[in-house]
Design a protein around this motif. Structure first.
Motif, mmCIF file in Angstrom:
data_model
loop_
_atom_site.group_PDB
_atom_site.id
_atom_site.type_symbol
_atom_site.label_atom_id
_atom_site.label_comp_id
_atom_site.label_asym_id
_atom_site.label_seq_id
_atom_site.Cartn_x
_atom_site.Cartn_y
_atom_site.Cartn_z
ATOM 1 N N THR A 10 6.744 -5.630 2.634
ATOM 2 C CA THR A 10 7.814 -4.762 2.152
ATOM 3 C C THR A 10 7.584 -4.437 0.681
ATOM 4 O O THR A 10 7.587 -5.322 -0.169
ATOM 5 N N ASP A 11 7.366 -3.158 0.425
ATOM 6 C CA ASP A 11 7.156 -2.678 -0.945
ATOM 7 C C ASP A 11 7.368 -1.168 -0.930
ATOM 8 O O ASP A 11 7.025 -0.500 0.046
ATOM 9 N N ASP A 12 7.914 -0.633 -2.007
ATOM 10 C CA ASP A 12 8.183 0.801 -2.050
ATOM 11 C C ASP A 12 6.971 1.639 -2.452
ATOM 12 O O ASP A 12 7.056 2.866 -2.480
ATOM 13 N N HIS A 13 5.841 1.018 -2.703
ATOM 14 C CA HIS A 13 4.623 1.743 -3.057
ATOM 15 C C HIS A 13 3.635 1.728 -1.881
ATOM 16 O O HIS A 13 3.070 0.671 -1.576
ATOM 17 N N ARG A 17 1.138 -1.351 -0.334
ATOM 18 C CA ARG A 17 1.293 -1.889 1.027
ATOM 19 C C ARG A 17 -0.014 -1.789 1.804
ATOM 20 O O ARG A 17 -0.448 -2.755 2.431
ATOM 21 N N GLU A 37 9.260 0.248 3.549
ATOM 22 C CA GLU A 37 9.256 0.878 2.232
ATOM 23 C C GLU A 37 10.477 0.540 1.392
ATOM 24 O O GLU A 37 10.547 0.903 0.229
ATOM 25 N N ASN A 38 11.443 -0.156 1.978
ATOM 26 C CA ASN A 38 12.605 -0.612 1.219
ATOM 27 C C ASN A 38 13.250 -1.781 1.961
ATOM 28 O O ASN A 38 12.882 -2.096 3.094
ATOM 29 N N ASP A 57 9.040 -7.316 -1.953
ATOM 30 C CA ASP A 57 9.146 -6.884 -3.341
ATOM 31 C C ASP A 57 10.590 -7.086 -3.790
ATOM 32 O O ASP A 57 11.518 -7.043 -2.977
ATOM 33 N N MET A 60 13.399 -2.454 -5.228
ATOM 34 C CA MET A 60 13.131 -1.339 -4.316
ATOM 35 C C MET A 60 14.373 -0.473 -4.194
ATOM 36 O O MET A 60 15.476 -0.944 -4.444
ATOM 37 N N PRO A 61 14.186 0.775 -3.782
ATOM 38 C CA PRO A 61 15.340 1.651 -3.563
ATOM 39 C C PRO A 61 16.085 1.274 -2.279
ATOM 40 O O PRO A 61 15.589 0.484 -1.484
#
Length: 129
Positions: A10-13, A17, A37-38, A57, A60-61
């Motif tokens: 899990t990561d917004d980038h 990922r 992604e979030n 992460d 994150m948004p």
């Protein structure tokens, strides 16, 4: 033969990922079963996939890693959450640990350190059953 350790990243980038997926997939006994992604998507995927480990992460948004960790630990009690973040400040670390994370690893860590964290956390889970 022992089953593979299933991992949700899990990561917004997206690039991070995908890069982490490539690294982990080369390690024997590890399998990335999904990406999020979030935090909101992570909670949904954790409930669907029941991974052994979620690499989470912190920032994150939509839903941040701290709240997502709390939700995952409530819904998926056997899933381990390992924080994987750029944030090295004690309040972030403490908040993630209080939410239920088993470990906190900086993104600047070597791949071997991330792998070691996953295996150590999983071995403790394995002994609890």
């Amino acid at each position: 033969m022992k089953k593979k350790i299933d991992i949700l990243i899990t990561d917004d980038h997206p690039l991070f990922r995908r890069s982490l997926r490539k690294v982990l997939q080369t390690r024997a006994g590890l399998e990335v079963v999904g990406e999020a992604e979030n935090g909101q998507v992570a909670v949904i995927k954790a409930m669907e996939l029941s991974p052994d480990v979620v690499l989470m992460d912190v920032n994150m948004p939509v839903l941040g890693g701290i709240d997502a960790t709390r939700h995952i630990k409530e819904e998926c009690r056997r899933t381990i959450v390992i924080a994987l973040s750029n944030q090295s400040d004690e309040p972030f670390i403490q908040a993630m640990m209080n939410a239920g994370a088993t470990d906190y690893v900086l993104k600047s860590a070597k791949p071997q350190e991330i792998e070691q964290s996953i295996r150590q956390a999983y071995s403790k889970l394995d002994k609890d059953t």
